[in-house]
Scaffold this active site. Structure first.
Site, PDB file in Angstrom:
ATOM      1  N   LYS A  54     -47.877  16.440  13.773  1.00  0.00           N
ATOM      2  CA  LYS A  54     -47.445  17.932  13.365  1.00  0.00           C
ATOM      3  C   LYS A  54     -47.939  17.514  11.902  1.00  0.00           C
ATOM      4  O   LYS A  54     -47.415  16.985  11.115  1.00  0.00           O
ATOM      5  CB  LYS A  54     -45.953  17.791  13.107  1.00  0.00           C
ATOM      6  CG  LYS A  54     -45.481  19.109  12.460  1.00  0.00           C
ATOM      7  CD  LYS A  54     -43.744  19.218  12.863  1.00  0.00           C
ATOM      8  CE  LYS A  54     -43.325  20.571  11.664  1.00  0.00           C
ATOM      9  NZ  LYS A  54     -41.335  20.092  11.529  1.00  0.00           N
ATOM     10  N   ASP A 110     -43.936  24.741   5.232  1.00  0.00           N
ATOM     11  CA  ASP A 110     -42.904  25.541   6.337  1.00  0.00           C
ATOM     12  C   ASP A 110     -41.657  26.835   5.410  1.00  0.00           C
ATOM     13  O   ASP A 110     -41.539  25.863   4.508  1.00  0.00           O
ATOM     14  CB  ASP A 110     -42.806  24.570   6.461  1.00  0.00           C
ATOM     15  CG  ASP A 110     -41.448  25.783   7.537  1.00  0.00           C
ATOM     16  OD1 ASP A 110     -41.807  27.107   7.819  1.00  0.00           O
ATOM     17  OD2 ASP A 110     -40.653  24.371   8.392  1.00  0.00           O
ATOM     18  N   LYS A 126     -36.150  29.735   5.119  1.00  0.00           N
ATOM     19  CA  LYS A 126     -35.703  28.568   4.943  1.00  0.00           C
ATOM     20  C   LYS A 126     -34.614  28.614   3.898  1.00  0.00           C
ATOM     21  O   LYS A 126     -35.044  29.762   2.970  1.00  0.00           O
ATOM     22  CB  LYS A 126     -36.448  27.445   4.599  1.00  0.00           C
ATOM     23  CG  LYS A 126     -36.831  26.565   5.590  1.00  0.00           C
ATOM     24  CD  LYS A 126     -37.051  25.316   5.097  1.00  0.00           C
ATOM     25  CE  LYS A 126     -38.467  24.719   6.289  1.00  0.00           C
ATOM     26  NZ  LYS A 126     -37.393  24.221   7.246  1.00  0.00           N
ATOM     27  N   ASP A 152     -43.703  18.206   4.898  1.00  0.00           N
ATOM     28  CA  ASP A 152     -44.041  19.077   6.649  1.00  0.00           C
ATOM     29  C   ASP A 152     -45.237  18.630   7.472  1.00  0.00           C
ATOM     30  O   ASP A 152     -45.060  18.672   8.315  1.00  0.00           O
ATOM     31  CB  ASP A 152     -43.454  20.764   6.830  1.00  0.00           C
ATOM     32  CG  ASP A 152     -42.754  20.576   8.487  1.00  0.00           C
ATOM     33  OD1 ASP A 152     -41.649  19.727   8.848  1.00  0.00           O
ATOM     34  OD2 ASP A 152     -42.259  22.149   8.312  1.00  0.00           O
ATOM     35  N   ASP A 170     -39.050  29.423  12.578  1.00  0.00           N
ATOM     36  CA  ASP A 170     -38.538  27.507  11.905  1.00  0.00           C
ATOM     37  C   ASP A 170     -38.446  26.325  12.321  1.00  0.00           C
ATOM     38  O   ASP A 170     -38.005  25.278  12.623  1.00  0.00           O
ATOM     39  CB  ASP A 170     -37.370  27.828  10.671  1.00  0.00           C
ATOM     40  CG  ASP A 170     -37.058  26.891   9.991  1.00  0.00           C
ATOM     41  OD1 ASP A 170     -38.263  26.368   9.436  1.00  0.00           O
ATOM     42  OD2 ASP A 170     -36.459  26.113   9.443  1.00  0.00           O
ATOM     43  N   GLU A 175     -40.972  25.629  14.283  1.00  0.00           N
ATOM     44  CA  GLU A 175     -42.258  25.819  14.672  1.00  0.00           C
ATOM     45  C   GLU A 175     -43.502  24.305  14.792  1.00  0.00           C
ATOM     46  O   GLU A 175     -44.247  24.503  15.074  1.00  0.00           O
ATOM     47  CB  GLU A 175     -43.308  26.285  12.900  1.00  0.00           C
ATOM     48  CG  GLU A 175     -43.001  25.249  12.307  1.00  0.00           C
ATOM     49  CD  GLU A 175     -41.922  24.500  11.708  1.00  0.00           C
ATOM     50  OE1 GLU A 175     -42.565  23.708  10.997  1.00  0.00           O
ATOM     51  OE2 GLU A 175     -41.146  25.196  11.571  1.00  0.00           O
ATOM     52  N   ARG A 184     -42.720  21.984  16.468  1.00  0.00           N
ATOM     53  CA  ARG A 184     -42.823  21.644  18.114  1.00  0.00           C
ATOM     54  C   ARG A 184     -44.093  22.541  18.712  1.00  0.00           C
ATOM     55  O   ARG A 184     -44.436  22.082  19.987  1.00  0.00           O
ATOM     56  CB  ARG A 184     -41.584  22.331  19.141  1.00  0.00           C
ATOM     57  CG  ARG A 184     -40.722  23.510  18.512  1.00  0.00           C
ATOM     58  CD  ARG A 184     -39.047  23.407  18.818  1.00  0.00           C
ATOM     59  NE  ARG A 184     -38.319  22.699  18.153  1.00  0.00           N
ATOM     60  CZ  ARG A 184     -37.148  22.384  17.932  1.00  0.00           C
ATOM     61  NH1 ARG A 184     -36.440  22.675  19.007  1.00  0.00           N
ATOM     62  NH2 ARG A 184     -36.957  22.042  16.694  1.00  0.00           N
TER      63      ARG A 184
END
Length: 517
Positions: free
Chosen positions: A280, A285, A292, A303, A362, A364, A366
């Site tokens: 990933k 993010d 968030k 991230d 959020d 995201e 996956r």
């Protein structure tokens, strides 16, 4: 299915030039101890000294033995103490480093921790690490050097006050088996340390420096000149041509377009299908439209840690010339709430053809992995597919900073990964994945949803990713949300930030189960 990829040729290097990588610490081996200055000496329990220590003790008329005894230093593993050098020794101060009981069975990981701890204590005491003297085996010396290099890393490149700098230009390891230790270190351990260094460096950079395009540029520079490496990059236009709606959808809201970086290392037998490692790579993010909590948003530069470790693992294997075929995939996007950003409730179509309702923008990570792992699975038909992702807060809350959560459909893989984690220090803990978790992500509008009120976090995230992996593929999902980065120091990580988690784990696992087979 048509697969369109572009070879990487002549990417603009502006990001690399504007923020160069932190220079790595060089490690030198010698059998000649220095004659003056400060030194570091390994001491066994009971104050027992090795060859070099005994020589210093003799020169000082037993002054070193007296200093050890008078200071109360017991030589236990991971203990240290600074003592004034005795008269006649020729030195100023000596950092004593505990080696434990002489002849005890000490693991490679423990030697690494001893080395890293010694460097950090030396830098604290002397501002720089002097020569480190250890009368141990060649294998132990090599692992001490490995831990010392990792422990010397400090992300201090943006400090303008020189007094705050803690990075070391070089380290010197003094041992009677210097030639043998150096050969082992350079062949097996330094390539892994280099890869972890680069991974930490890229992960620690702020997001105005590392974003999808510059991530590709920086890693391309690091892979330059390595044998058996081929790099491909899929841009936003090709993503749409390939039907990568999940990855493209996450990156739509940013002015910095998404990328997929594929690094092929073919060091094994021609025709053997490669192991695939997908990461990933959310370079920042915000949560997108599902914003968030702002006070905790600053560290979302981490991230992309899974993608960095995927690239780092390939770099480590290529660096030591591993006899194996491996492909690293970085699914890269910046998740921003721009005018073109996807919205909660939107439906996107993944490369697999499966549709996904966006419940939370959020969730995201996956999404980018859905296309990344499907591409890796169907393109390479791998004997093993591993993904790494800072995926869920629930994994972090369940396991803290001690373990990554590991999921798989195959219990034998869990057992092998658990063993490799204990050996390397990149530990994992098995969390459940069953049919109920796959049912929890079913959706009444699309095939699946990326989040939901009744979906148990970490296991549902694993089930979502598993939806895009064929049942016949040996697949392992590592949720590294709690362990990818930490502000707390450890023996082999002094600097706040990235741990480069997963590189030691995967390097060891692949070495044991795939190399030369």
């Amino acid at each position: 299915m048509k697969k369109t990829v572009s070879l990487l040729t002549g990417i603009a290097m502006s990001a690399v030039l504007s923020a160069t990588a932190l220079a790595q610490t060089a490690v030198n081996f010698t059998n000649q101890a220095p004659e003056n200055g400060n030194i570091v000496i390994g001491v066994y329990e009971g104050g027992e000294l090795g060859q070099y220590g005994a020589s210093i003790d003799s020169k000082s008329n037993k002054g070193l033995s007296h200093a050890i005894s008078a200071s109360g230093f017991d030589g236990k593993v991971m203990t240290t103490k600074v003592v004034p050098a005795p008269v006649g020794a020729g030195y100023e101060q000596i950092l004593l480093v505990g080696l434990g009981a002489k002849g005890a069975d000490v693991s490679a990981l423990q030697w690494q921790k001893i080395g890293g701890n010694a460097v950090q204590k030396a830098v604290s005491a002397f501002k720089s690490a002097p020569a480190m003297i250890f009368d141990v085996s060649e294998d132990a010396s090599a692992n001490i050097a490995f831990g010392a290099k990792l422990g010397s890393y400090y992300f201090d490149k943006y400090y303008t006050d020189d007094s705050r700098h803690r990075s070391q230009d070089e380290l010197e390891i003094v041992t009677g088996q210097s030639d043998q230790a150096e050969r082992l270190y350079e062949a097996e351990l330094d390539p892994v340390a280099n890869a972890m260094w680069y991974t930490r460096d890229i992960s620690n950079e702020p997001s105005n420096v590392i974003y999808p395009e510059s991530f590709v540029e920086r890693w391309t520079e690091h892979f330059k000149g390595m044998d058996n490496i081929k790099i491909k990059v899929i841009d936003e236009k090709e993503m749409q041509e390939l039907g990568m709606g999940a990855l493209y959808g996450v990156g739509r809201g940013s002015k910095r377009p998404p990328r997929m970086m594929i690094v092929e290392y073919m060091g094994g037998n021609k025709g053997d299908n490669p192991v695939v490692i997908a990461g990933k790579g959310i370079t920042f993010d915000t949560g997108g439209i599902s914003m968030k909590n702002p006070p905790n948003m600053w560290n979302m530069k981490f991230d992309m840690s899974g993608a960095a470790s995927a690239m780092g693992t390939v770099h480590a294997l290529a660096g030591r010339g591993a006899k194996v075929n491996v492909v690293g995939i970085a699914a890269l996007a910046e998740n921003m709430p721009g005018g073109n950003a996807q919205r909660p409730g939107d439906v996107v179509t993944s490369m697999s053809g499966k549709t996904i309702q966006i419940r939370s923008t959020d969730a995201e990570g996956r999404l980018v992995l859905a296309d990344g792992i499907y591409y890796g699975d169907t393109t390479y038909n791998p004997p093993l597919l591993v993904d790494l992702a800072t995926l869920t807060g629930s994994a972090s809350r369940a396991l803290g900073s001690d373990y990554a959560a590991v999921f798989s459909r195959h219990d034998d893989l869990i057992e092998k990964f658990t063993a490799a984690g204990k050996e390397t220090g990149d530990e994992v803990w098995h969390l459940p994945l069953n049919e109920n978790h796959f049912k929890a992500i079913e959706n009444n509008v699309a095939d699946v949803m990326n989040s939901g009120p009744d979906a148990p976090g970490a296991s549902a995230g694993a089930a979502f990713i598993g939806t895009f992996v064929r049942d016949t593929t040996n697949w392992v999902h590592l949720d590294i949300a709690g362990i990818a980065y930490s502000d707390k120091p450890s023996a082999t990580k002094a600097s706040p930030g990235s741990r480069a988690y997963g590189i030691r784990l995967l390097n060891a696992y692949i070495k044991e189960h795939f190399e030369g087979k």
